[in-house]
Design a protein around this motif. Structure first.
Motif, PDB file in Angstrom:
ATOM      1  N   GLY A  77       0.787  -1.225   0.000  1.00 49.42           N
ATOM      2  CA  GLY A  77       0.000   0.000   0.000  1.00 49.42           C
ATOM      3  C   GLY A  77       0.819   1.275   0.000  1.00 49.42           C
ATOM      4  N   ARG A 113       9.279   5.267   7.974  1.00 48.43           N
ATOM      5  CA  ARG A 113       8.492   5.925   9.017  1.00 48.43           C
ATOM      6  C   ARG A 113       7.240   6.586   8.479  1.00 48.43           C
ATOM      7  NH1 ARG A 113      12.459   9.634  12.305  1.00 48.43           N
ATOM      8  NH2 ARG A 113      10.400  10.517  12.652  1.00 48.43           N
ATOM      9  N   HIS A 151       0.872  10.207   1.246  1.00 52.99           N
ATOM     10  CA  HIS A 151       1.431  11.285   0.439  1.00 52.99           C
ATOM     11  C   HIS A 151       2.880  11.547   0.758  1.00 52.99           C
ATOM     12  CE1 HIS A 151      -2.921  12.448   0.370  1.00 52.99           C
ATOM     13  NE2 HIS A 151      -2.617  12.332  -0.895  1.00 52.99           N
ATOM     14  N   THR A 152       3.199  11.473   2.055  1.00 50.75           N
ATOM     15  CA  THR A 152       4.565  11.806   2.453  1.00 50.75           C
ATOM     16  C   THR A 152       5.547  10.843   1.805  1.00 50.75           C
ATOM     17  OG1 THR A 152       3.525  12.314   4.551  1.00 50.75           O
ATOM     18  CG2 THR A 152       5.895  12.510   4.445  1.00 50.75           C
ATOM     19  N   ASN A 169      -7.562  -0.259   5.156  1.00 48.30           N
ATOM     20  CA  ASN A 169      -6.206   0.239   5.276  1.00 48.30           C
ATOM     21  C   ASN A 169      -6.224   1.430   6.235  1.00 48.30           C
ATOM     22  OD1 ASN A 169      -3.678   1.143   5.002  1.00 48.30           O
ATOM     23  ND2 ASN A 169      -3.686   1.232   2.783  1.00 48.30           N
ATOM     24  N   GLU A 190      -3.753   2.897   7.647  1.00 49.01           N
ATOM     25  CA  GLU A 190      -2.524   3.667   7.737  1.00 49.01           C
ATOM     26  C   GLU A 190      -2.757   5.092   7.244  1.00 49.01           C
ATOM     27  OE1 GLU A 190       2.023   3.000   6.413  1.00 49.01           O
ATOM     28  OE2 GLU A 190       0.386   2.097   5.324  1.00 49.01           O
ATOM     29  N   SER A 191      -2.134   6.025   7.871  1.00 54.73           N
ATOM     30  CA  SER A 191      -2.298   7.372   7.374  1.00 54.73           C
ATOM     31  C   SER A 191      -0.975   7.870   6.819  1.00 54.73           C
ATOM     32  CB  SER A 191      -2.774   8.302   8.479  1.00 54.73           C
ATOM     33  OG  SER A 191      -1.816   8.340   9.497  1.00 54.73           O
ATOM     34  N   LEU A 203      -3.489  15.506  -3.409  1.00 51.27           N
ATOM     35  CA  LEU A 203      -2.259  16.116  -3.882  1.00 51.27           C
ATOM     36  C   LEU A 203      -2.402  16.255  -5.389  1.00 51.27           C
ATOM     37  CD1 LEU A 203       0.402  16.896  -2.510  1.00 51.27           C
ATOM     38  CD2 LEU A 203       1.323  14.736  -3.252  1.00 51.27           C
ATOM     39  N   LYS A 236      -9.119   3.505   1.980  1.00 46.29           N
ATOM     40  CA  LYS A 236      -7.887   4.294   2.013  1.00 46.29           C
ATOM     41  C   LYS A 236      -7.171   4.319   0.670  1.00 46.29           C
ATOM     42  CE  LYS A 236      -7.002   6.338   5.904  1.00 46.29           C
ATOM     43  NZ  LYS A 236      -6.608   7.733   5.986  1.00 46.29           N
ATOM     44  N   VAL A 243      -6.572   7.296  -2.121  1.00 50.09           N
ATOM     45  CA  VAL A 243      -5.423   8.195  -2.273  1.00 50.09           C
ATOM     46  C   VAL A 243      -4.618   7.831  -3.514  1.00 50.09           C
ATOM     47  CG1 VAL A 243      -3.250   8.893  -1.228  1.00 50.09           C
ATOM     48  CG2 VAL A 243      -5.272   8.639   0.188  1.00 50.09           C
ATOM     49  N   LEU A 244      -4.373   6.528  -3.682  1.00 56.65           N
ATOM     50  CA  LEU A 244      -3.583   6.082  -4.832  1.00 56.65           C
ATOM     51  C   LEU A 244      -4.279   6.452  -6.132  1.00 56.65           C
ATOM     52  CD1 LEU A 244      -2.673   2.436  -3.712  1.00 56.65           C
ATOM     53  CD2 LEU A 244      -1.578   4.577  -3.086  1.00 56.65           C
ATOM     54  N   LEU A 304      -4.173  10.219  -6.810  1.00 55.97           N
ATOM     55  CA  LEU A 304      -2.839  10.620  -7.263  1.00 55.97           C
ATOM     56  C   LEU A 304      -2.642  10.247  -8.731  1.00 55.97           C
ATOM     57  CD1 LEU A 304      -0.430   9.817  -4.320  1.00 55.97           C
ATOM     58  CD2 LEU A 304      -0.727  11.986  -5.463  1.00 55.97           C
ATOM     59  N   PHE A 342       1.296  20.908   4.942  1.00 56.94           N
ATOM     60  CA  PHE A 342       0.151  20.620   4.095  1.00 56.94           C
ATOM     61  C   PHE A 342      -1.049  21.413   4.579  1.00 56.94           C
ATOM     62  CE2 PHE A 342       3.027  17.089   4.031  1.00 56.94           C
ATOM     63  CZ  PHE A 342       3.147  16.816   2.694  1.00 56.94           C
ATOM     64  N   LEU A 381      10.677  16.508   5.676  1.00 59.65           N
ATOM     65  CA  LEU A 381       9.597  15.530   5.577  1.00 59.65           C
ATOM     66  C   LEU A 381       9.810  14.365   6.545  1.00 59.65           C
ATOM     67  CD1 LEU A 381       8.641  15.155   1.831  1.00 59.65           C
ATOM     68  CD2 LEU A 381       7.194  15.879   3.697  1.00 59.65           C
ATOM     69  N   GLU A 421      -1.342  16.524   9.624  1.00 62.75           N
ATOM     70  CA  GLU A 421      -0.897  15.747   8.459  1.00 62.75           C
ATOM     71  C   GLU A 421      -2.080  15.509   7.529  1.00 62.75           C
ATOM     72  OE1 GLU A 421       1.345  12.425   6.601  1.00 62.75           O
ATOM     73  OE2 GLU A 421       0.458  14.323   6.015  1.00 62.75           O
TER      74      GLU A 421
END
Lengths: 442, 336, 295
Positions: free
Chosen positions: B54, B107, B111-112, B333, B335-336, C39, C97, C100-101, C104, C243, C283, C295
């Motif tokens: 992911g 980590r 986006h990051t 998912n 995770e952020s 983004l 989630k 996001v992909l 983008l 952001f 970052l 974030e």
């Protein structure tokens, strides 16, 4: 008696055949094409005539997509001009047959990998007889390698880096008809030695061609203008947005002349920034005469004194050149899309080089690669601005170079009273600018 | 059982097709096929991060580039370097880059991660340009020698013959793809999916999430490196635009999306479709990228499962598949 | 004043002009990201497209002011269409989630599409846009000369910035938008029409990019590569500034503008490595950016 009578028609037939052969022999030399004979009023590079069958296939290796696609379109226009001319005269006599020329495009996108794939397609799939190109020395080197691997003629008319034809990269299938960064730099420096200009600022693009040119001009200034002072030297990234910070640096250095290797769009942006900042420091290089840019300059001082060096300029006086200028000018003086009213710089120069290539093929009389090589090596051809000679040792064209400052009003501008070349270009003989054969090549 | 048999059959069919290709095609088509295979492996390695963990990387090209430059440098600088060790050096340098960057990369996510990978690939681009005496800068490196393959008790196999090189590289690429597939089926593969779905749970189960992520990154980078290395040998050239340019990170991503996310084999189809598309458009290079981007947009908008989903829809298994697709990638998912 | 001081001040103003342009682009970028979590990689492409629109409008009408008025509105229209027809479509898939992909990738696709469409419509030759007569010349102050047009860019950006600040911090609409940027779900629960606000912000963001594009057109030539550097620079601004933080975007834009100008002066060739290295550092240490709140 009967049998003799029966022979009669065949005798007549035989006589007619002889006559036909004799007349054929008689007219054959006249089939040869002569440059600038066709009617160019109908010529449009975007609508090429469809040619099929047994043709001479020429691969045009240029960027047709990506940032430099404009360079590809210009080359297509120039090659198309020559092909239009020759095809409308019936083509070229090779291997006992009149053949038309067919151009097949290969898109490099100015990326070596794409270029290599395009070349493989041209050679293996489209089966071109030879190929010509190309913008970018990193692409030209691929051309060199593929020419050697597949034993096809490669005519390089627009990659200037010296190292392309050194002992390491030389091969007998590649011919370079344009000048080199060394030759351009020497011609410029020789011209400056006759002027009072002594403070130079080097502003080039930060990649191999720009760096090569920077190194060449430093060497050349040392040789021809020993008292020259290089007051600054900066390499900027390709496709730069904003030249103003660079120009402020130039202004503070007290330079009298900027020397730059930039080509469009960088050369345009540089000139526009000079214009906007109200500077009057001229720029010298190969691409600072572009009429499409100079007609947009608002400040009267901007662009004045820009010094152009090239292997062909329209203000060179030869009989052939003035005929060429006239034909070209008649075709394009009122053309809105093509803003180039006079065939100067690479426009006229490269058209001349293409005529040379096909003239060599015509004289070789065959598409046999070895025969073309032996015809071209050491060959001399009278082009628009003077003699072109193909040096045998490194397949580098030897020719006079031309320098001209820009003045205003100039009869060579599109309107006839804008910024353009001075009336007559300055010819710098080839023996002053040409370097000796590279080490290791004979 | 039946399902697994099908999978083996698929693998066997692909392999058989690849190995009979030289008999059927000419040099040009063979080169096209090999080029596509290299990019398929590259996309597969990216997919390992994308579909299984992911993580969206905008800079995967830097691993591909490390592989390509590693191989090219060792062949240029080191006389008598053998073929396999050159490929090994390529893969190892990609893994090395990944390991050096992993403390920073593991980590973050989302986006990051995307922006960070992009920043690193930009830095790499600038570095390659700065050290032009070593890397050839904009000109790139080309014409380095390609050593023959030495097989003990058999002898030398000349790699300058297109067909030999094809068989050799296809074997390397196929083997890599198979190892990667096998990797996803190991217990570690399940950890990978769990990291994507619920990293906290992985922690509770006693696994170290950052360490696991670093391992996945290393593996993915290693195979990208192999792809880059074979690419350098295949082209006999490395150029900064070709391996690090703006599109070189996007192309494998686009392949993954067109092929179908959430599956292992998707990127292979994506690469195939992309290659065929570009080939069809070869007469109009000006419009090729435009068509390509329109295909991507339509896939993202109307066919989020890519070509695989289309296939499933056609074979009317799409309901099963949709459930599978959603459980595989889209659900839970956190995770952020 | 001596030449060195003149040069330093001139470089400072150059940096300010570019920084301001960058801020116009990056502010829209960061607003959209802060609010919608998207983004938008295609954001700088709208900047480039606006420059082409300006060129085209000036071809037809000859008026720069008309271009400055109409081109950004057209761009905002395109932005709204993109949000309504495309981004919203993706959210319909309920991808969790993984959305996001997909977002983008959609923006990547749009970025490539805009660039290629521009090349096909206008060609790759650079196009030149002339500044209006009024803004052409040079201005004299403290014994130095400076082009009026760059001063105009700084002034224009400042007024846009002021307007933006007033709207965001002094009006009810601004309150709603800021609330939605902070926490869209909560704002929705409180009765705000969040989808409408999303569309509005997307339109506003692209409009800002459009203004920057038209303003930049006479200063630079208009060519398809215009978007590339702007995209990377606005990436840096958003990542470093945080952001969704407008203030952060402003500070970093100014810094970056000055760094570009003085970097050319003092350490040419190393700006990229320094900038991206710094971005990577920030970052990793502080993923929310220097000025970011969340974030």
């Amino acid at each position: 008696m009967k049998s003799i009578r029966a022979l009669f028609p065949s005798v007549i037939y035989f006589c007619l055949l002889c006559l036909y052969i004799i007349s054929g022999l008689d007219t054959e030399p006249a089939i040869a094409f002569t440059p600038l004979k066709a009617d160019f009023s109908t010529y449009d590079p975007n609508k090429p005539e469809i040619i099929s069958g047994d043709t001479i296939k020429v691969g045009l290796l240029e960027p047709f997509s990506g940032q430099s696609a404009a360079a590809g379109e210009i080359s297509n226009w120039l090659l198309g001009w020559v092909v239009h001319d020759i095809n409308s005269q019936g083509g070229i006599m090779v291997d006992g047959k009149m053949k038309m020329i067919q151009v097949i495009k290969g898109d490099t996108a100015t990326q070596p990998v794409v270029a290599k794939r395009a070349l493989q397609r041209l050679i293996l799939k489209d089966k071109v007889d030879l190929f010509v190109g190309t913008a970018g020395s990193h692409i030209a080197i691929i051309g060199n390698q593929m020419a050697e691997k597949y034993q096809k003629i490669f005519m390089n008319y627009s990659a200037y880096s010296v190292h392309l034809m050194n002992a390491q990269n030389f091969n007998r299938y590649t011919f370079r008809t344009c000048s080199t960064t060394d030759i351009n730099a020497k011609a410029l420096a020789y011209y400056f030695s006759k002027t009072p200009i002594r403070k130079f600022y080097i502003l080039c693009q930060d990649y191999s061609y720009g760096q090569d040119f920077g190194a060449s001009i430093k060497k050349a200034l040392e040789e021809f203008v020993p008292d020259a002072e290089i007051v600054g030297e900066v390499y900027h990234p390709l496709w730069l947005k904003d030249f103003a910070p660079y120009l402020s640096k130039v202004q503070a250095s007290g330079a009298e002349m900027i020397i730059s290797s930039d080509w469009p769009p960088d050369s345009w942006n540089l000139m526009l920034a000079i214009d906007q900042m109200g500077m009057n420091i001229p720029v010298s290089g190969q691409f600072f005469d572009d009429p499409r840019m100079s007609q947009n300059l608002k400040n009267k001082k901007a662009g004045l004194g820009n010094t152009v060096v090239n292997f062909h300029l329209c203000n060179v006086e030869t009989e052939l050149n003035s005929r060429f200028n006239k034909i070209f000018h008649d075709r394009y003086k009122d053309n809105e899309k093509v803003q180039i009213a006079w065939p100067s710089g690479v426009v006229g120069g490269v058209i001349g080089h293409f005529y040379w290539l096909f003239d060599v093929i015509q004289r070789a009389g065959t598409m046999n690669t070895e025969k073309i090589i032996s015809t071209w090596e050491g060959d001399t051809y009278e082009s628009f601005s003077g003699k072109l000679t193909m040096r045998k040792c490194d397949h580098q064209a030897v020719m006079d170079m031309f320098v001209s400052p820009l003045v205003s009003p100039s009869k060579w501008s599109k309107t006839g009273d804008g910024l353009g070349y001075q009336d007559h270009g300055i010819r710098i003989p080839s023996d002053i600018v040409i370097s000796p054969c590279p080490e290791g090549l004979k | 059982m039946k399902n697994s048999f099908r999978k083996w059959l698929l693998w066997a069919a692909i392999l058989a097709g690849l190995y009979t290709a030289p008999v059927l095609f000419g040099v040009f088509e063979l080169n096209l096929l090999l080029g596509a295979s290299i990019f398929a492996l590259f996309s597969l390695s990216l997919n390992l991060l994308l579909s299984f963990t992911g993580l969206l990387s905008f800079g995967h090209a830097m691993f591909f580039a490390s592989g390509a430059y590693g191989t090219a440098l060792v062949l240029t600088r080191l006389d008598g370097c053998s073929l396999l060790s050159a490929i090994f050096v390529g893969a190892a340098s990609a893994v090395l880059v990944a390991l050096v960057l992993s403390p920073l990369l593991v980590r973050v996510g989302g986006h990051t991660f995307a922006m960070l990978t992009m920043a690193f690939s930009q830095i790499m681009y600038a570095t390659v340009m700065k050290f032009s005496h070593l890397t050839g800068g904009n000109d790139g490196m080309s014409g380095f020698p390609i050593p023959p393959l030495v097989i003990p008790a058999v002898g030398l196999i000349d790699m300058s013959l297109e067909r030999n090189f094809y068989y050799f590289s296809i074997s390397i690429l196929g083997l890599s793809a198979w190892v990667m597939w096998f990797f996803t089926r190991t217990p570690f593969g399940s950890i990978m999916v769990s990291i994507r779905d619920n990293p906290d749970r992985v922690t509770y189960l006693g696994f170290n999430v950052p360490l696991s992520k670093a391992i996945i990154l290393g593996v993915s980078a290693g195979f990208a490196g192999v792809a880059g290395s074979v690419y350098a040998l295949f082209q006999n050239m490395v150029s900064v635009d070709g391996v690090l340019g703006p599109l070189s990170s996007f192309t494998p991503l686009i392949n993954c999306f067109i092929g179908g996310l959430g599956t292992f084999i998707g990127p292979v189809f994506g690469t195939g479709i992309g290659t065929i598309l570009l080939e069809l458009m070869s007469a109009h290079p000006e419009q090729a990228q435009l068509v390509f981007s329109l295909v991507l947009i339509s896939v993202v908008l109307f066919l989020p499962g890519g070509a695989i989903m289309l296939y499933w829809k056609i074979t009317s298994r799409w309901i099963v598949l949709r459930n599978k697709f959603q459980t595989a990638i889209l659900k839970g998912n956190h995770e952020s | 004043m001596d030449a060195i001081a003149v040069m330093l001040i001139t470089q400072g103003i150059h940096g300010l002009a570019y920084g301001m342009l960058l801020f116009l682009v990056a502010s829209g970028f960061t607003l959209i990201f802060g609010m919608m979590g998207i983004l938008n990689i295609a954001h700088a492409s709208f900047f480039m497209l606006a420059a082409y629109f300006a060129f085209q409008i000036m071809q037809w009408s000859g008026s720069f002011w008309l271009a400055l008025l109409l081109a950004p509105i057209a761009i905002a229209g395109l932005g709204i269409l993109m949000e309504r027809l495309m981004l919203r479509q993706i959210r319909k898939f309920k991808l969790g989630k993984a959305v996001v992909l997909f977002e983008l990738m959609l923006t990547v696709g749009i970025m490539v599409c805009i660039e290629e469409a521009v090349k096909n419509l206008w060609g790759t030759d650079p196009e030149i846009v002339n500044a209006p007569e009024l803004l052409r010349g040079l201005v004299q102050f403290f014994g130095m000369t400076y082009p009026v047009y760059r001063i105009f860019i700084i002034g224009l950006s400042c007024s846009i910035l002021l307007l933006l600040g007033l709207i965001l911090f002094k009006t009810r609409l601004g309150n709603v938008v800021r609330a939605a940027v902070q926490d869209a779900d909560m704002a929705g629960a409180l009765g705000v029409n969040v989808p409408l606000v999303f569309t509005l912000v997307f339109g506003l963001g692209t409009w800002l990019a459009g203004i920057a594009g038209v303003a930049a057109a006479p200063m630079l030539t208009v060519f398809p590569g215009l978007a590339n550097q702007m995209m990377l620079d606005s990436f840096i601004v958003v990542a470093l500034g945080g952001f969704g933080s407008l203030f952060g975007a402003f500070v970093i834009s100014m810094l970056l503008g000055e760094l570009t100008a003085f970097g050319i002066q003092f350490f040419p060739g190393y700006s990229t490595i320094i900038l991206f290295g710094f971005m990577a550092l920030v970052l990793t240490i502080r993923p929310s950016g220097l000025f970011g709140e969340k974030e």
